[in-house]
Motif scaffolding. Structure first.
Motif, PDB file in Angstrom:
ATOM      1  N   UNK A 235       6.981  16.503   0.586  1.00  0.00           N
ATOM      2  CA  UNK A 235       6.626  17.238  -0.632  1.00  0.00           C
ATOM      3  C   UNK A 235       5.598  18.339  -0.387  1.00  0.00           C
ATOM      4  N   UNK A 236       4.721  18.185   0.574  1.00  0.00           N
ATOM      5  CA  UNK A 236       3.746  19.231   0.881  1.00  0.00           C
ATOM      6  C   UNK A 236       4.453  20.527   1.282  1.00  0.00           C
ATOM      7  N   UNK A 237       5.592  20.393   1.925  1.00  0.00           N
ATOM      8  CA  UNK A 237       6.386  21.544   2.352  1.00  0.00           C
ATOM      9  C   UNK A 237       7.333  21.982   1.232  1.00  0.00           C
TER      10      UNK A 237
ATOM     11  N   UNK B 265       0.843  -1.182   0.000  1.00  0.00           N
ATOM     12  CA  UNK B 265       0.000   0.000   0.000  1.00  0.00           C
ATOM     13  C   UNK B 265       0.883   1.238   0.000  1.00  0.00           C
ATOM     14  N   UNK B 266       0.445   2.223  -0.770  1.00  0.00           N
ATOM     15  CA  UNK B 266       1.138   3.510  -0.801  1.00  0.00           C
ATOM     16  C   UNK B 266       0.205   4.572  -0.217  1.00  0.00           C
ATOM     17  N   UNK B 267       0.796   5.708   0.120  1.00  0.00           N
ATOM     18  CA  UNK B 267       0.056   6.803   0.733  1.00  0.00           C
ATOM     19  C   UNK B 267       0.255   8.067  -0.091  1.00  0.00           C
ATOM     20  N   UNK B 268      -0.796   8.883  -0.142  1.00  0.00           N
ATOM     21  CA  UNK B 268      -0.807  10.075  -0.978  1.00  0.00           C
ATOM     22  C   UNK B 268      -1.510  11.215  -0.245  1.00  0.00           C
ATOM     23  N   UNK B 269      -1.378  12.409  -0.801  1.00  0.00           N
ATOM     24  CA  UNK B 269      -2.130  13.562  -0.335  1.00  0.00           C
ATOM     25  C   UNK B 269      -2.738  14.216  -1.568  1.00  0.00           C
ATOM     26  N   UNK B 270      -4.050  14.424  -1.532  1.00  0.00           N
ATOM     27  CA  UNK B 270      -4.790  15.054  -2.626  1.00  0.00           C
ATOM     28  C   UNK B 270      -5.282  16.415  -2.159  1.00  0.00           C
ATOM     29  N   UNK B 271      -4.917  17.455  -2.900  1.00  0.00           N
ATOM     30  CA  UNK B 271      -5.333  18.813  -2.540  1.00  0.00           C
ATOM     31  C   UNK B 271      -6.556  19.222  -3.335  1.00  0.00           C
ATOM     32  N   UNK B 272      -7.433  19.948  -2.687  1.00  0.00           N
ATOM     33  CA  UNK B 272      -8.590  20.512  -3.355  1.00  0.00           C
ATOM     34  C   UNK B 272      -8.969  21.835  -2.711  1.00  0.00           C
ATOM     35  N   UNK B 273      -9.416  22.751  -3.524  1.00  0.00           N
ATOM     36  CA  UNK B 273      -9.977  23.993  -3.015  1.00  0.00           C
ATOM     37  C   UNK B 273     -11.358  23.662  -2.461  1.00  0.00           C
ATOM     38  N   UNK B 274     -11.655  23.997  -1.208  1.00  0.00           N
ATOM     39  CA  UNK B 274     -12.958  23.655  -0.652  1.00  0.00           C
ATOM     40  C   UNK B 274     -14.134  24.242  -1.436  1.00  0.00           C
TER      41      UNK B 274
ATOM     42  N   UNK C 200       2.148  21.598  -5.793  1.00  0.00           N
ATOM     43  CA  UNK C 200       1.813  20.310  -6.388  1.00  0.00           C
ATOM     44  C   UNK C 200       0.544  19.762  -5.734  1.00  0.00           C
ATOM     45  N   UNK C 201      -0.455  19.389  -6.537  1.00  0.00           N
ATOM     46  CA  UNK C 201      -1.774  19.030  -6.005  1.00  0.00           C
ATOM     47  C   UNK C 201      -1.914  17.561  -5.601  1.00  0.00           C
ATOM     48  N   UNK C 202      -0.981  16.720  -6.031  1.00  0.00           N
ATOM     49  CA  UNK C 202      -1.006  15.303  -5.659  1.00  0.00           C
ATOM     50  C   UNK C 202       0.427  14.917  -5.301  1.00  0.00           C
ATOM     51  N   UNK C 203       0.638  14.537  -4.028  1.00  0.00           N
ATOM     52  CA  UNK C 203       1.997  14.203  -3.598  1.00  0.00           C
ATOM     53  C   UNK C 203       2.022  12.857  -2.883  1.00  0.00           C
ATOM     54  N   UNK C 204       3.147  12.205  -3.020  1.00  0.00           N
ATOM     55  CA  UNK C 204       3.386  10.958  -2.303  1.00  0.00           C
ATOM     56  C   UNK C 204       3.665  11.279  -0.832  1.00  0.00           C
ATOM     57  N   UNK C 205       3.208  10.388   0.045  1.00  0.00           N
ATOM     58  CA  UNK C 205       3.434  10.561   1.479  1.00  0.00           C
ATOM     59  C   UNK C 205       4.199   9.337   1.982  1.00  0.00           C
ATOM     60  N   UNK C 206       5.458   9.503   2.380  1.00  0.00           N
ATOM     61  CA  UNK C 206       6.190   8.365   2.945  1.00  0.00           C
ATOM     62  C   UNK C 206       5.458   7.802   4.165  1.00  0.00           C
ATOM     63  N   UNK C 207       5.569   6.497   4.392  1.00  0.00           N
ATOM     64  CA  UNK C 207       4.836   5.864   5.486  1.00  0.00           C
ATOM     65  C   UNK C 207       5.124   6.512   6.833  1.00  0.00           C
ATOM     66  N   UNK C 208       6.367   6.862   7.099  1.00  0.00           N
ATOM     67  CA  UNK C 208       6.706   7.472   8.385  1.00  0.00           C
ATOM     68  C   UNK C 208       5.994   8.821   8.553  1.00  0.00           C
TER      69      UNK C 208
END
Length: 155
Positions: free
Chosen positions: A110-112, A1-10, A117-125
Motif C-alpha cells: 500500500x505504501x507504493x 499481531x498486526x503490522x502497520x505503517x504510520x506516516x508523519x511530516x517530520x 494514505x497516511x496509515x497503511x497495513x503492512x503484510x507480515x512478509x
C-alpha cells in the motif's frame, strides 16, 4: 499481531519528537476515512513503522518502530480519534521510499500503491523484508548481541 505503517511530516511530528516525549504519544489528526478505518483496526501490541514523509524524496523513509499501547478512542466529536503509541526502537538503517519502490516484491504494498494514505497495513512478509532492509531496530543503549538484534523487537 498486526503490522502497520504510520506516516508523519517530520516538521509536524518527528522521530526525535517521539523519543523526546518519553517515547509515548497520541497519534491523532488523521482525517482520511480509509486511514481512520486502519487505525480502528489496530490492537494493543501491534507494531507500526514510523515513516517520515515530506516534500523532498530524500525525506521519505522508515526511521523507527512504535507499538500500539492504546487502541482507537474518540477524541471529541465528528468521529475524530487516536491511538496511543510507544517507541520500540530506531531503525539501524533508514529504509528509503526509493529503495522500497525499486524492489519488485513491493509492487502491491500500500505504501507504493496508495502513496497518499497516511496509515497503511503492512503484510507480515513485507514487514520482515523492510526490517531486513533496515537492519532491524532497537534501542542502541540496550546491551544486545548482534544475533538477537531485531529478533527480540519483532523483526
Amino acid at each position: 499481531m498486526a503490522y502497520w505503517l504510520l506516516k508523519t511530516e517530520p516538521g509536524e511530528w518527528s522521530w526525535e519528537d517521539q523519543k523526546a516525549n518519553g517515547g509515548v504519544s497520541q497519534w491523532d489528526g488523521v482525517k482520511n476515512k480509509q486511514a481512520q478505518k486502519n487505525m480502528k483496526a489496530m490492537k494493543e501490541g501491534d507494531l507500526c513503522f514510523f515513516y517520515h514523509s515530506g516534500p523532498r524524496p530524500a525525506e521519505r523513509r522508515i526511521v523507527g518502530v512504535v507499538e500500539v499501547i492504546k487502541p482507537w478512542y474518540e477524541t471529541g466529536g465528528q468521529g475524530d480519534g487516536a491511538v496511543d503509541v510507544r517507541s520500540r526502537g530506531e531503525m539501524r538503517r533508514t529504509v528509503r521510499l526509493k529503495d522500497v519502490k525499486e524492489d519488485p516484491s513491493m509492487g502491491n504494498f500500500a505504501l507504493v500503491r496508495q502513496p497518499r494514505l497516511s496509515v497503511v497495513s503492512v503484510p507480515e512478509i513485507v514487514w520482515r523484508k523492510l526490517c531486513d532492509m533496515g537492519g532491524g531496530f532497537g534501542d542502541d543503549s540496550e546491551e544486545e548481541d548482534d544475533e538477537n538484534r531485531g529478533s527480540a523487537e519483532g523483526c
